[in-house]
Design an enzyme around this catalytic site. Sequence first.
Site, PDB file in Angstrom:
ATOM      1  CG  ASP A  31      65.691  36.409  22.657  1.00  0.00           C
ATOM      2  OD1 ASP A  31      65.452  35.690  23.676  1.00  0.00           O
ATOM      3  OD2 ASP A  31      66.600  36.332  22.023  1.00  0.00           O
TER       4      ASP A  31
ATOM      5  CB  SER B 187      59.595  18.430  31.127  1.00  0.00           C
ATOM      6  OG  SER B 187      60.317  17.259  31.173  1.00  0.00           O
TER       7      SER B 187
ATOM      8  CE1 TYR C 242      64.179  20.871  28.874  1.00  0.00           C
ATOM      9  CE2 TYR C 242      63.782  18.676  29.834  1.00  0.00           C
ATOM     10  CZ  TYR C 242      63.289  19.596  29.172  1.00  0.00           C
ATOM     11  OH  TYR C 242      62.023  19.926  28.544  1.00  0.00           O
TER      12      TYR C 242
ATOM     13  CE  LYS D 167      61.379  22.556  30.655  1.00  0.00           C
ATOM     14  NZ  LYS D 167      60.441  23.523  29.920  1.00  0.00           N
TER      15      LYS D 167
END
Length: 290
Positions: A65, A144, A157, A161
């Site tokens: 993790d 991304s 998000y 990124k």
Amino acid sequence: MTIATEEPGSMKPVLITGASSGIGAACCEWLLARGYQVFAGMRSPNEDARLKQQYGERYQLLALDVTDAESIESAMNIVQSRTDGKLSALINNAGVAYSGALETLPMHQVRSLFDVNVLGTFAMTQACIPLLRASRGRVVMMGSISGILAAPGLSAYSSSKFALEGLSDSLRNELKPFGIRVTILEPGKIETPIWSKALQQLTTKEEEMSSDGHSLYQPLDDFYRHYAANEKATPMSELLAVLQKALEAQHPKARYTVGRAARIRSLLMHLPTALRDRLLQRAVPVTSDD
Ligand SMILES: NC(=O)c1ccc[n+]([C@@H]2O[C@H](COP(=O)([O-])OP(=O)(O)OC[C@H]3O[C@@H](n4cnc5c(N)ncnc54)[C@H](OP(=O)(O)O)[C@@H]3O)[C@@H](O)[C@H]2O)c1
């Protein structure tokens, strides 16, 4: 592109995070088929019997993790003990994607997204640098297109990124003296379970937010629901072709944008900001007045 002439993979050890599904699982299988020894990091290790039968000891599951320091330490102890202290590559793939207007995003979602996407990547890279230095290895970041172009509704998000872009740029020069190459991949949409998870997160978010927030931003949530379900995806094979360049080209590029749609979107960054904003506002409805 110049590809190194030695046997591809040739048992070189590679650690990939988030190998339980989607891009991570596809990369894991590609790496095995190409001859690498793969440490497949998963939060809940779930051995693929087919891969184990086919690749035996070259396929090594790793309980990992990336948000948990103890988990990282025990995983690294295993990697140390099963290699000669050298790692050819770290692929920082683990990630989550949440959408929604910032005003409506529960802070616990924002925190957990940054924990995985950003801090998890920092922690894994830090833990692997000594092993990568020993083999003049490579770091591959799963960025991304949202780390280049930030659309409304993707503040959490996208900013995570964007952070990986900054991390990659800084590390690329910091690690160059040790012969470690750093490359970031910037895919557009690829069909993986991330999209059904994102739909689930939208529902959870809506249940937690006020009815004001819900009615104000409903078109934005509807846009991402539609995008997740209907937007054409780039084939996984395009991502794997780029991964090969990042791992095996003699001079890998600093960044590879993956897929035609992502490459077209990346061109928007060359436009004046006001024009880009107008195009984004037209493409992504935020409220019902849009
Ligand atoms: N699919 C796309 O369209 C797309 C586009 C651009 C970039 N990306 C990036 O590609 C990467 C992989 O995404 P995907 O599409 O393959 O999604 P996915 O199928 O949902 O896979 C995400 C992986 O990350 C793992 N993960 C999440 N939290 C973790 C943690 N705390 N520690 C370790 N692993 C953790 C998940 O593990 P569990 O199974 O335990 O949850 C899963 O294995 C992400 O970084 C994503 O941002 C994807």
